[in-house]
Design a protein around this motif. Structure first.
Motif, PDB file in Angstrom:
ATOM      1  N   ALA A 162       0.842  -1.192   0.000  1.00 51.97           N
ATOM      2  CA  ALA A 162       0.000   0.000   0.000  1.00 51.97           C
ATOM      3  C   ALA A 162       0.878   1.243   0.000  1.00 51.97           C
ATOM      4  O   ALA A 162       1.983   1.234   0.546  1.00 51.97           O
ATOM      5  CB  ALA A 162      -0.917   0.006   1.221  1.00 51.97           C
ATOM      6  N   TRP A 184      -0.166   2.032 -15.190  1.00 53.59           N
ATOM      7  CA  TRP A 184      -0.753   2.615 -13.990  1.00 53.59           C
ATOM      8  C   TRP A 184      -1.537   3.855 -14.371  1.00 53.59           C
ATOM      9  O   TRP A 184      -1.116   4.646 -15.203  1.00 53.59           O
ATOM     10  CB  TRP A 184       0.326   2.977 -12.968  1.00 53.59           C
ATOM     11  CG  TRP A 184       1.087   1.793 -12.473  1.00 53.59           C
ATOM     12  CD1 TRP A 184       2.368   1.463 -12.779  1.00 53.59           C
ATOM     13  CD2 TRP A 184       0.608   0.751 -11.622  1.00 53.59           C
ATOM     14  NE1 TRP A 184       2.722   0.290 -12.170  1.00 53.59           N
ATOM     15  CE2 TRP A 184       1.662  -0.169 -11.451  1.00 53.59           C
ATOM     16  CE3 TRP A 184      -0.601   0.509 -10.982  1.00 53.59           C
ATOM     17  CZ2 TRP A 184       1.538  -1.312 -10.671  1.00 53.59           C
ATOM     18  CZ3 TRP A 184      -0.726  -0.630 -10.204  1.00 53.59           C
ATOM     19  CH2 TRP A 184       0.329  -1.519 -10.039  1.00 53.59           C
ATOM     20  N   ASP A 188      -5.639   8.103 -10.777  1.00 51.05           N
ATOM     21  CA  ASP A 188      -5.976   7.525  -9.478  1.00 51.05           C
ATOM     22  C   ASP A 188      -5.419   8.399  -8.365  1.00 51.05           C
ATOM     23  O   ASP A 188      -4.219   8.684  -8.323  1.00 51.05           O
ATOM     24  CB  ASP A 188      -5.399   6.107  -9.344  1.00 51.05           C
ATOM     25  CG  ASP A 188      -6.112   5.113 -10.256  1.00 51.05           C
ATOM     26  OD1 ASP A 188      -7.212   5.451 -10.723  1.00 51.05           O
ATOM     27  OD2 ASP A 188      -5.563   4.023 -10.485  1.00 51.05           O
ATOM     28  N   ARG A 192      -3.765   3.619  -2.175  1.00 52.52           N
ATOM     29  CA  ARG A 192      -4.218   2.385  -2.804  1.00 52.52           C
ATOM     30  C   ARG A 192      -3.311   1.242  -2.388  1.00 52.52           C
ATOM     31  O   ARG A 192      -2.215   1.458  -1.876  1.00 52.52           O
ATOM     32  CB  ARG A 192      -4.248   2.522  -4.331  1.00 52.52           C
ATOM     33  CG  ARG A 192      -5.288   3.523  -4.810  1.00 52.52           C
ATOM     34  CD  ARG A 192      -5.334   3.683  -6.314  1.00 52.52           C
ATOM     35  NE  ARG A 192      -6.394   4.602  -6.680  1.00 52.52           N
ATOM     36  CZ  ARG A 192      -7.638   4.243  -6.996  1.00 52.52           C
ATOM     37  NH1 ARG A 192      -7.960   2.960  -6.989  1.00 52.52           N
ATOM     38  NH2 ARG A 192      -8.544   5.136  -7.296  1.00 52.52           N
ATOM     39  N   VAL A 203      -5.073  -3.908  -7.996  1.00 54.51           N
ATOM     40  CA  VAL A 203      -4.962  -2.675  -7.217  1.00 54.51           C
ATOM     41  C   VAL A 203      -6.355  -2.137  -6.920  1.00 54.51           C
ATOM     42  O   VAL A 203      -7.214  -2.083  -7.799  1.00 54.51           O
ATOM     43  CB  VAL A 203      -4.137  -1.606  -7.972  1.00 54.51           C
ATOM     44  CG1 VAL A 203      -4.123  -0.286  -7.194  1.00 54.51           C
ATOM     45  CG2 VAL A 203      -2.709  -2.090  -8.195  1.00 54.51           C
ATOM     46  N   GLU A 204      -6.580  -1.755  -5.636  1.00 54.01           N
ATOM     47  CA  GLU A 204      -7.863  -1.199  -5.223  1.00 54.01           C
ATOM     48  C   GLU A 204      -7.630  -0.066  -4.230  1.00 54.01           C
ATOM     49  O   GLU A 204      -6.528   0.110  -3.708  1.00 54.01           O
ATOM     50  CB  GLU A 204      -8.738  -2.278  -4.557  1.00 54.01           C
ATOM     51  CG  GLU A 204      -9.226  -3.368  -5.485  1.00 54.01           C
ATOM     52  CD  GLU A 204     -10.319  -2.900  -6.436  1.00 54.01           C
ATOM     53  OE1 GLU A 204     -10.806  -1.767  -6.264  1.00 54.01           O
ATOM     54  OE2 GLU A 204     -10.678  -3.675  -7.340  1.00 54.01           O
ATOM     55  N   ARG A 205      -8.707   0.683  -3.959  1.00 50.84           N
ATOM     56  CA  ARG A 205      -8.663   1.691  -2.908  1.00 50.84           C
ATOM     57  C   ARG A 205      -8.528   1.001  -1.554  1.00 50.84           C
ATOM     58  O   ARG A 205      -8.979  -0.121  -1.373  1.00 50.84           O
ATOM     59  CB  ARG A 205      -9.929   2.550  -2.933  1.00 50.84           C
ATOM     60  CG  ARG A 205     -10.080   3.393  -4.194  1.00 50.84           C
ATOM     61  CD  ARG A 205     -11.357   4.227  -4.109  1.00 50.84           C
ATOM     62  NE  ARG A 205     -11.547   5.023  -5.324  1.00 50.84           N
ATOM     63  CZ  ARG A 205     -11.013   6.212  -5.519  1.00 50.84           C
ATOM     64  NH1 ARG A 205     -10.246   6.741  -4.567  1.00 50.84           N
ATOM     65  NH2 ARG A 205     -11.213   6.882  -6.633  1.00 50.84           N
ATOM     66  N   MET A 206      -7.951   1.716  -0.567  1.00 50.37           N
ATOM     67  CA  MET A 206      -7.734   1.129   0.744  1.00 50.37           C
ATOM     68  C   MET A 206      -9.026   0.703   1.426  1.00 50.37           C
ATOM     69  O   MET A 206      -9.048  -0.225   2.223  1.00 50.37           O
ATOM     70  CB  MET A 206      -6.979   2.117   1.645  1.00 50.37           C
ATOM     71  CG  MET A 206      -5.492   2.234   1.332  1.00 50.37           C
ATOM     72  SD  MET A 206      -4.582   0.662   1.479  1.00 50.37           S
ATOM     73  CE  MET A 206      -4.742   0.330   3.230  1.00 50.37           C
ATOM     74  N   TYR A 208     -11.260  -0.941   0.330  1.00 52.63           N
ATOM     75  CA  TYR A 208     -11.618  -2.277  -0.144  1.00 52.63           C
ATOM     76  C   TYR A 208     -10.868  -3.376   0.608  1.00 52.63           C
ATOM     77  O   TYR A 208     -11.195  -4.551   0.492  1.00 52.63           O
ATOM     78  CB  TYR A 208     -11.308  -2.363  -1.642  1.00 52.63           C
ATOM     79  CG  TYR A 208     -11.900  -3.551  -2.358  1.00 52.63           C
ATOM     80  CD1 TYR A 208     -13.268  -3.669  -2.558  1.00 52.63           C
ATOM     81  CD2 TYR A 208     -11.076  -4.561  -2.862  1.00 52.63           C
ATOM     82  CE1 TYR A 208     -13.806  -4.757  -3.221  1.00 52.63           C
ATOM     83  CE2 TYR A 208     -11.606  -5.656  -3.526  1.00 52.63           C
ATOM     84  CZ  TYR A 208     -12.965  -5.747  -3.706  1.00 52.63           C
ATOM     85  OH  TYR A 208     -13.488  -6.824  -4.364  1.00 52.63           O
TER      86      TYR A 208
END
Length: 226
Positions: A162, A184, A188, A192, A203-206, A208
């Motif tokens: 992260a 990338w 964004d 993440r 890769v996702e938002r935190m 998630y």
């Protein structure tokens, strides 16, 4: 209509003693406050000052750390007749086995430098292009990750990476290598994290994280609340 809050602690008497049901949907700290209040409530004094009674702590789907277990036992020490006989979680061991504690380091990893670490690492600073960071656990960068990061370097595929700004030249989790850096998305924004799913780095938002890696909740390591 205001929704009534479910009791955090429910007590049931049996022939063998007392069952304490701790609500697994409420934050642990709130449940501990309610448990302490119940054990100091004068209206229940006849239960707390009687003969020896075995107590079983029912945790539901919650698992607890050794520190949390000790917190519960400490609350019961005010009543010597209440003896905790067992802790029980539904269909699983109640005690959570922790990974090594999260360690904090700070600085800047510049081009040509390599930082290696055993366990989970919180790095306060930037990883510049040409710099690398390797850890046997997860890597959390409070800064820009523009170099190479390798989490789970000993083969732990559940590790994550992260960063406040995730723009790596390369990511590695266990034995899997990420997509090329030119893929990338520069649009964004926000912290993440990268994780391994079906042998591919995603890769996702935190926000998630708790859905796919509930075991990575930092409270279990004694750092953040779940």
């Amino acid at each position: 209509m205001e929704k009534l809050l479910k009791a955090g602690v429910t007590i049931k008497g049996t022939k063998e003693g007392l069952l304490f049901f701790l609500d697994d949907t409420r934050p642990f700290d709130e449940v501990m406050v309610e448990l302490s209040d119940k054990l100091t409530n004068q209206s229940h004094a006849h239960m707390w000052d009687g003969p020896l009674m075995n107590v079983i702590i029912k945790l539901g789907k919650r698992r607890i750390t050794a520190v949390e277990e000790n917190e519960i036992r400490t609350i019961f020490t005010s009543h010597e007749n209440l003896v905790i006989h067992a802790f029980e979680s539904e269909d699983m061991p109640y005690l959570l086995e922790l990974t090594p504690s999260l360690q904090v380091r700070s600085g800047t990893v510049r081009s040509g430098q390599v930082l290696t670490h055993q366990g989970d690492l919180l790095f306060m600073g930037d990883i510049n292009p040409g710099g690398a960071i390797h850890s046997t656990g997860s890597i959390y960068v409070m800064g820009a990750l523009r170099g190479l990061a390798h989490a789970g370097s000993n083969g732990d595929a559940s590790s994550i990476i992260a960063a406040s700004l995730l723009r790596p030249t390369q990511l590695r989790i266990a034995d899997t290598i990420s997509r090329p850096p030119d893929q990338w998305n520069d649009k964004d924004i926000g912290m993440r994290f990268a994780f391994l799913e079906k042998k591919q780095i995603m890769v996702e938002r935190m926000s998630y994280l708790s859905r796919i890696r509930p075991e990575k909740d930092w409270k279990e390591n004694g750092h953040l609340h779940r």
